[in-house]
Enzyme design. Structure first.
Site, PDB file in Angstrom:
ATOM      1  N   HIS A   1      -4.148   1.355   8.271  1.00 40.10           N
ATOM      2  CA  HIS A   1      -4.692   0.994   6.961  1.00 40.10           C
ATOM      3  C   HIS A   1      -6.182   0.696   7.075  1.00 40.10           C
ATOM      4  O   HIS A   1      -6.587  -0.252   7.734  1.00 40.10           O
ATOM      5  CB  HIS A   1      -3.977  -0.220   6.364  1.00 40.10           C
ATOM      6  CG  HIS A   1      -4.497  -0.540   4.987  1.00 40.10           C
ATOM      7  ND1 HIS A   1      -3.967  -0.006   3.842  1.00 40.10           N
ATOM      8  CD2 HIS A   1      -5.547  -1.300   4.589  1.00 40.10           C
ATOM      9  CE1 HIS A   1      -4.647  -0.424   2.797  1.00 40.10           C
ATOM     10  NE2 HIS A   1      -5.622  -1.222   3.214  1.00 40.10           N
TER      11      HIS A   1
ATOM     12  N   CYS B   1       0.839  -1.209   0.000  1.00 39.15           N
ATOM     13  CA  CYS B   1       0.000   0.000   0.000  1.00 39.15           C
ATOM     14  C   CYS B   1       0.871   1.256   0.000  1.00 39.15           C
ATOM     15  O   CYS B   1       1.641   1.485   0.942  1.00 39.15           O
ATOM     16  CB  CYS B   1      -0.930  -0.011   1.216  1.00 39.15           C
ATOM     17  SG  CYS B   1      -1.849   1.531   1.376  1.00 39.15           S
TER      18      CYS B   1
ATOM     19  N   ASN C   1     -13.568   9.458  -2.251  1.00 37.87           N
ATOM     20  CA  ASN C   1     -13.965   8.507  -3.289  1.00 37.87           C
ATOM     21  C   ASN C   1     -13.907   7.115  -2.689  1.00 37.87           C
ATOM     22  O   ASN C   1     -12.874   6.709  -2.149  1.00 37.87           O
ATOM     23  CB  ASN C   1     -13.036   8.617  -4.501  1.00 37.87           C
ATOM     24  CG  ASN C   1     -13.146   9.969  -5.194  1.00 37.87           C
ATOM     25  OD1 ASN C   1     -14.238  10.507  -5.326  1.00 37.87           O
ATOM     26  ND2 ASN C   1     -12.022  10.515  -5.615  1.00 37.87           N
TER      27      ASN C   1
ATOM     28  N   HIS D   1      -9.751  13.987   0.249  1.00 33.93           N
ATOM     29  CA  HIS D   1      -9.187  15.054  -0.580  1.00 33.93           C
ATOM     30  C   HIS D   1      -9.631  16.393  -0.007  1.00 33.93           C
ATOM     31  O   HIS D   1     -10.813  16.569   0.328  1.00 33.93           O
ATOM     32  CB  HIS D   1      -9.718  14.977  -2.009  1.00 33.93           C
ATOM     33  CG  HIS D   1      -9.332  13.753  -2.786  1.00 33.93           C
ATOM     34  ND1 HIS D   1      -8.316  13.747  -3.709  1.00 33.93           N
ATOM     35  CD2 HIS D   1      -9.834  12.497  -2.778  1.00 33.93           C
ATOM     36  CE1 HIS D   1      -8.221  12.542  -4.248  1.00 33.93           C
ATOM     37  NE2 HIS D   1      -9.132  11.758  -3.707  1.00 33.93           N
TER      38      HIS D   1
ATOM     39  N   HIS E   1      -8.700   7.971   2.116  1.00 33.22           N
ATOM     40  CA  HIS E   1      -8.110   9.309   2.075  1.00 33.22           C
ATOM     41  C   HIS E   1      -9.183  10.341   1.816  1.00 33.22           C
ATOM     42  O   HIS E   1     -10.125  10.104   1.068  1.00 33.22           O
ATOM     43  CB  HIS E   1      -7.000   9.403   1.022  1.00 33.22           C
ATOM     44  CG  HIS E   1      -7.386   8.854  -0.321  1.00 33.22           C
ATOM     45  ND1 HIS E   1      -7.395   7.503  -0.586  1.00 33.22           N
ATOM     46  CD2 HIS E   1      -7.782   9.466  -1.453  1.00 33.22           C
ATOM     47  CE1 HIS E   1      -7.776   7.305  -1.836  1.00 33.22           C
ATOM     48  NE2 HIS E   1      -8.030   8.480  -2.390  1.00 33.22           N
TER      49      HIS E   1
HETATM   50  P1  5GP Z   1      -8.454   8.570  -5.468  1.00 33.04           P
HETATM   51  O1  5GP Z   1      -8.500   8.591  -6.969  1.00 33.04           O
HETATM   52  O2  5GP Z   1      -8.166   7.178  -4.943  1.00 33.04           O
HETATM   53  O3  5GP Z   1      -9.628   9.223  -4.807  1.00 33.04           O
HETATM   54  O4  5GP Z   1      -7.244   9.502  -5.073  1.00 33.04           O
HETATM   55  C1  5GP Z   1      -5.924   9.057  -4.994  1.00 33.04           C
HETATM   56  C2  5GP Z   1      -5.055  10.281  -5.044  1.00 33.04           C
HETATM   57  O5  5GP Z   1      -3.773   9.928  -4.598  1.00 33.04           O
HETATM   58  C3  5GP Z   1      -4.899  10.861  -6.448  1.00 33.04           C
HETATM   59  O6  5GP Z   1      -5.347  12.214  -6.461  1.00 33.04           O
HETATM   60  C4  5GP Z   1      -3.406  10.743  -6.730  1.00 33.04           C
HETATM   61  O7  5GP Z   1      -2.895  11.844  -7.448  1.00 33.04           O
HETATM   62  C5  5GP Z   1      -2.811  10.641  -5.335  1.00 33.04           C
HETATM   63  N1  5GP Z   1      -1.578   9.870  -5.243  1.00 33.04           N
HETATM   64  C6  5GP Z   1      -1.372   8.620  -5.738  1.00 33.04           C
HETATM   65  N2  5GP Z   1      -0.125   8.202  -5.433  1.00 33.04           N
HETATM   66  C7  5GP Z   1       0.455   9.207  -4.716  1.00 33.04           C
HETATM   67  C8  5GP Z   1       1.742   9.361  -4.125  1.00 33.04           C
HETATM   68  O8  5GP Z   1       2.620   8.490  -4.185  1.00 33.04           O
HETATM   69  N3  5GP Z   1       1.985  10.532  -3.488  1.00 33.04           N
HETATM   70  C9  5GP Z   1       1.047  11.532  -3.392  1.00 33.04           C
HETATM   71  N4  5GP Z   1       1.403  12.627  -2.727  1.00 33.04           N
HETATM   72  N5  5GP Z   1      -0.178  11.415  -3.937  1.00 33.04           N
HETATM   73  C10 5GP Z   1      -0.470  10.274  -4.599  1.00 33.04           C
HETATM   74 ZN    ZN Z   2      -2.487   1.434   3.523  1.00 31.39          ZN
END
Ligand code: 5GP
Ligand code: ZN
Length: 119
Positions: A51, A9, A92, A107, A105
């Site tokens: 996690h 992860c 999401n 946003h 997470h």
């Molecule tokens: P999701 O699409 O799952 O709601 O959002 C995942 C977010 O994590 C995306 O906006 C993506 O840009 C961000 N993200 C993915 N991998 C990394 C990473 O290694 N570092 C950072 N800072 N953001 C990440």
């Molecule tokens: Zn995790």
């Protein structure tokens, strides 16, 4: 707990300091950092260190942590200067919502006028 996920992860790795991130603030329970592909002038992510795969995994045992995560979203928004102008907190959860990282997470988006409804 996060140790079992640290090999697979990316956000568990990040929370352990094994992956670089632009950290905004952190404590023993949560960590906030800038999104690597920002979708707005302000785009941060707030995660639990523990996690949790997605919101669908959350139950009443997580309620104190969920409160801490939301409070952190507000602290992040204030720290990044969008507390007054406005910001959006997005979770999401699952494929139809476009979740791409399977570690819960929040946003925090702001710094521009955000469209509604989202796509
Ligand atoms: P999701 O699409 O799952 O709601 O959002 C995942 C977010 O994590 C995306 O906006 C993506 O840009 C961000 N993200 C993915 N991998 C990394 C990473 O290694 N570092 C950072 N800072 N953001 C990440
Ligand atoms: Zn995790």
């Amino acid at each position: 707990m996060s140790d079992g996920y640290v090999d697979t992860c990316i956000f568990c790795k990040l929370a352990k300091g094994l992956v670089r991130a632009e950290i905004i603030l952190q404590d023993d329970k949560v960590i906030a950092f800038k999104d690597i592909h920002a979708q707005a002038p302000v785009h941060a992510l707030v995660i639990p260190r523990e996690h949790i795969t997605a919101l669908w995994e959350v139950d009443e045992t997580h309620e104190p942590l969920m409160g801490r995560l939301l409070t952190t979203c507000n602290e992040v928004a204030q720290a990044l200067g969008v507390g007054e102008s406005g910001y959006r907190v997005v979770i999401n959860s699952g494929p139809d919502a476009g979740q791409s990282v399977d570690h819960l997470h929040f946003h925090v988006l702001g710094g521009r006028k955000l469209a509604w409804p989202p796509g």
